[in-house]
Scaffold this motif. Structure first.
Motif, PDB file in Angstrom:
ATOM      1  N   ALA A 157      39.802  38.412  39.018  1.00 45.19           N
ATOM      2  CA  ALA A 157      41.189  38.172  38.609  1.00 45.19           C
ATOM      3  C   ALA A 157      41.273  37.069  37.564  1.00 45.19           C
ATOM      4  CB  ALA A 157      42.035  37.812  39.825  1.00 45.19           C
ATOM      5  N   ALA A 158      40.627  35.942  37.834  1.00 47.87           N
ATOM      6  CA  ALA A 158      40.707  34.801  36.915  1.00 47.87           C
ATOM      7  C   ALA A 158      40.056  35.126  35.570  1.00 47.87           C
ATOM      8  CB  ALA A 158      40.033  33.582  37.549  1.00 47.87           C
ATOM      9  N   MET A 159      38.872  35.739  35.608  1.00 50.51           N
ATOM     10  CA  MET A 159      38.204  36.078  34.356  1.00 50.51           C
ATOM     11  C   MET A 159      38.996  37.108  33.565  1.00 50.51           C
ATOM     12  SD  MET A 159      34.094  36.070  35.178  1.00 50.51           S
ATOM     13  CE  MET A 159      34.138  37.214  36.546  1.00 50.51           C
ATOM     14  N   ALA A 160      39.539  38.096  34.255  1.00 47.17           N
ATOM     15  CA  ALA A 160      40.309  39.138  33.575  1.00 47.17           C
ATOM     16  C   ALA A 160      41.528  38.550  32.879  1.00 47.17           C
ATOM     17  CB  ALA A 160      40.739  40.213  34.571  1.00 47.17           C
ATOM     18  N   MET A 161      42.174  37.562  33.485  1.00 45.33           N
ATOM     19  CA  MET A 161      43.341  36.937  32.875  1.00 45.33           C
ATOM     20  C   MET A 161      42.972  36.193  31.594  1.00 45.33           C
ATOM     21  SD  MET A 161      45.184  35.658  36.419  1.00 45.33           S
ATOM     22  CE  MET A 161      46.763  35.112  35.753  1.00 45.33           C
ATOM     23  N   LYS A 165      43.997  37.291  27.771  1.00 43.97           N
ATOM     24  CA  LYS A 165      44.633  36.349  26.847  1.00 43.97           C
ATOM     25  C   LYS A 165      43.973  36.409  25.482  1.00 43.97           C
ATOM     26  CE  LYS A 165      46.278  31.562  26.832  1.00 43.97           C
ATOM     27  NZ  LYS A 165      46.246  30.263  27.551  1.00 43.97           N
ATOM     28  N   ASN A 166      42.631  36.424  25.474  1.00 48.74           N
ATOM     29  CA  ASN A 166      41.900  36.498  24.207  1.00 48.74           C
ATOM     30  C   ASN A 166      41.949  37.891  23.593  1.00 48.74           C
ATOM     31  OD1 ASN A 166      41.058  33.756  24.148  1.00 48.74           O
ATOM     32  ND2 ASN A 166      39.486  34.198  25.659  1.00 48.74           N
ATOM     33  N   TYR A 167      42.208  38.889  24.402  1.00 51.86           N
ATOM     34  CA  TYR A 167      42.366  40.274  23.934  1.00 51.86           C
ATOM     35  C   TYR A 167      43.671  40.418  23.151  1.00 51.86           C
ATOM     36  CZ  TYR A 167      42.117  45.432  24.434  1.00 51.86           C
ATOM     37  OH  TYR A 167      42.052  46.795  24.211  1.00 51.86           O
ATOM     38  N   GLY A 168      44.634  39.522  23.439  1.00 50.89           N
ATOM     39  CA  GLY A 168      45.916  39.557  22.741  1.00 50.89           C
ATOM     40  C   GLY A 168      47.039  40.160  23.547  1.00 50.89           C
ATOM     41  N   HIS A 175      49.526  38.115  33.489  1.00 52.21           N
ATOM     42  CA  HIS A 175      49.866  37.926  34.907  1.00 52.21           C
ATOM     43  C   HIS A 175      49.507  39.168  35.717  1.00 52.21           C
ATOM     44  CE1 HIS A 175      52.489  38.035  38.451  1.00 52.21           C
ATOM     45  NE2 HIS A 175      52.471  36.717  38.422  1.00 52.21           N
ATOM     46  N   ASP A 176      49.916  40.328  35.228  1.00 52.98           N
ATOM     47  CA  ASP A 176      49.742  41.557  36.008  1.00 52.98           C
ATOM     48  C   ASP A 176      48.286  41.987  36.127  1.00 52.98           C
ATOM     49  OD1 ASP A 176      52.418  41.596  36.433  1.00 52.98           O
ATOM     50  OD2 ASP A 176      52.853  43.314  35.137  1.00 52.98           O
ATOM     51  N   ILE A 177      47.480  41.712  35.092  1.00 52.14           N
ATOM     52  CA  ILE A 177      46.065  42.086  35.225  1.00 52.14           C
ATOM     53  C   ILE A 177      45.398  41.191  36.265  1.00 52.14           C
ATOM     54  CG2 ILE A 177      45.004  40.582  33.465  1.00 52.14           C
ATOM     55  CD1 ILE A 177      43.288  42.977  32.628  1.00 52.14           C
ATOM     56  N   GLY A 178      45.944  39.983  36.470  1.00 54.63           N
ATOM     57  CA  GLY A 178      45.443  39.132  37.548  1.00 54.63           C
ATOM     58  C   GLY A 178      45.671  39.773  38.906  1.00 54.63           C
ATOM     59  N   TYR A 259      43.957  47.617  31.186  1.00 62.49           N
ATOM     60  CA  TYR A 259      43.593  46.759  32.314  1.00 62.49           C
ATOM     61  C   TYR A 259      42.224  47.148  32.864  1.00 62.49           C
ATOM     62  CZ  TYR A 259      48.463  45.034  32.833  1.00 62.49           C
ATOM     63  OH  TYR A 259      49.692  44.449  32.654  1.00 62.49           O
ATOM     64  N   ALA A 260      42.023  48.446  33.053  1.00 60.31           N
ATOM     65  CA  ALA A 260      40.773  48.927  33.642  1.00 60.31           C
ATOM     66  C   ALA A 260      39.590  48.642  32.725  1.00 60.31           C
ATOM     67  CB  ALA A 260      40.870  50.419  33.935  1.00 60.31           C
ATOM     68  N   LYS A 261      39.793  48.745  31.407  1.00 58.75           N
ATOM     69  CA  LYS A 261      38.704  48.470  30.462  1.00 58.75           C
ATOM     70  C   LYS A 261      38.257  47.017  30.564  1.00 58.75           C
ATOM     71  CE  LYS A 261      40.031  52.054  27.123  1.00 58.75           C
ATOM     72  NZ  LYS A 261      40.677  52.338  25.819  1.00 58.75           N
ATOM     73  N   ILE A 262      39.222  46.116  30.714  1.00 59.56           N
ATOM     74  CA  ILE A 262      38.889  44.692  30.858  1.00 59.56           C
ATOM     75  C   ILE A 262      38.277  44.421  32.232  1.00 59.56           C
ATOM     76  CG2 ILE A 262      39.888  42.374  31.034  1.00 59.56           C
ATOM     77  CD1 ILE A 262      41.933  43.243  28.897  1.00 59.56           C
ATOM     78  N   LEU A 263      38.881  44.961  33.275  1.00 58.05           N
ATOM     79  CA  LEU A 263      38.375  44.744  34.636  1.00 58.05           C
ATOM     80  C   LEU A 263      36.953  45.250  34.793  1.00 58.05           C
ATOM     81  CD1 LEU A 263      41.530  45.676  36.743  1.00 58.05           C
ATOM     82  CD2 LEU A 263      40.529  43.402  36.488  1.00 58.05           C
TER      83      LEU A 263
END
Length: 365
Positions: A157-161, A165-168, A175-178, A259-263
């Motif tokens: 959760a923390a890393m994805a957030m 942020k850096n993804y833009g 918040h929601d991806i967390g 979201y899934a691509k980042i997670l």
């Protein structure tokens, strides 16, 4: 074993067993740091009289051998060249405790509506990130619980957030991806713990059962209006791959949510660097190299945003180089997480591993 030591009793090679936090809440020295003369002097200057250190077998396993003392010349060079890292997400011990208790509740009450608890945890993480404009993370500073499922959920959760942020992505999406990261493995609560922690090789049937956790997790939250469709898709699709080789649906890049691509990236990284009953942990550097090799399965923008976000060697870290020398990290470069600028302990030589071609053959070991 954790031992209380006066700062006057500290010696190079000891391992500090607490994080040193300044008045603004920023970590100055992370728990697990190997002490050297430079850090000990800094602790005295900061006014600390005593700190916790590790002693015995637990600490001895990770103390570098034959670490030389830092020369006065090197100390001077370090002081002149050291550059603060990008702001990192830093979790205070009180925050870690609250988050740990909340995550344990979520995974132990899978039949209840845990949306308010999940929102509370996400809000804690969001406040932490925004309070110091964090745009980076150090995986070693995130640990909230020794139990893998809880720790892994918060790590992801923390890393994805930070990556989002850096993804833009927007503040709402960050918040929601967390939330999606916190719940991405919630379906594992329906799988026997003995199977999840099985030390031996899984049978094809057992592996197929475990792969169902993404569907189970989605089913647990799909009818809850407190979660957006993107949150739900993150839970369902976090094991999908852009070439269609993932699960549970086997869809390709065009049908996988952002979201899934980042997670997917941060989930793999955290799994690689964590020891499990059935595997040893990979080093952070090896894990980064493995992530970078997955260009056929991981989204390129998500991967680049991840690499920009990760701090492998925070400034002040002692490292050993492939030429046998020991050095202090004095500056990191977002586009080269494995090749920071370092100062050698004896000579005070500065090696810019990222930009100086004359030291291209030197790596951190």
């Amino acid at each position: 074993m954790r031992v209380y030591k006066r700062v006057t009793e500290l010696e190079p090679g000891m391992i500090i067993d607490q994080s040193i936090i300044d008045e603004s809440g920023h970590a100055l020295i992370y728990r697990g740091t190997v002490l050297d003369k430079f850090i000990i002097v800094s602790l005295k200057q900061l006014g600390f009289s005593s700190v916790y250190v590790k002693e015995g077998e637990e600490g001895a396993e990770i103390v570098p051998q034959n670490v030389p003392s830092i020369s006065k010349k090197a100390e001077s060079v370090i002081e002149k060249t050291i550059v603060s890292d990008r702001n990192k997400i830093e979790l205070h011990e009180s925050v870690k405790r609250r988050i740990s208790e909340s995550i344990e509740y979520i995974y132990n009450h899978g039949n209840d509506d845990f949306s308010l608890v999940a929102k509370s945890v996400t809000n804690e993480l969001m406040e932490t990130i925004m309070s110091n404009s964090a745009i980076a993370f150090d995986i070693d500073s995130l640990r909230v619980n020794d139990e893998y499922t809880y720790k892994h959920s918060v790590d992801v959760a923390a890393m994805a957030m930070i990556v989002a942020k850096n993804y833009g992505l927007s503040t709402r999406d960050i918040h929601d991806i967390g939330t999606s990261g916190l719940l991405h493995d919630i379906g594992k609560s329906r799988i026997p713990i003995d199977l999840l922690n099985k030390p031996g090789r899984l049978t094809d049937r057992e592996f197929a059962f475990i792969k169902e956790h993404a569907k189970y997790g989605y089913e647990m939250i799909k009818d809850n209006e407190n979660y957006t469709n993107l949150i739900k898709l993150g839970v369902l699709q976090h094991h999908e791959k852009i070439n269609g080789s993932g699960y549970p649906l086997g869809v390709n890049a065009s049908k996988i949510s952002t979201y899934a691509k980042i997670l997917s990236v941060v989930d793999i990284y955290d799994a690689l660097v964590t020891e499990r009953p059935y595997k040893q942990a990979f080093s952070k550097t090896d894990s980064i190299e493995m992530i970078m090799s997955m260009t056929e399965t991981l989204d390129e923008k998500a991967m680049k945003s991840f690499l920009y976000s990760v701090l492998l060697y925070p400034t002040g870290t002692t490292v050993q180089l492939s030429n046998g020398e020991f050095a202090k990290v004095v500056e990191n470069y977002p586009d080269a997480p494995m090749r920071p600028k370092v100062v050698e302990f004896k000579s005070g030589n500065v090696y810019n591993l990222a930009q100086d071609l004359s030291v291209a053959n030197i790596v951190i070991v």
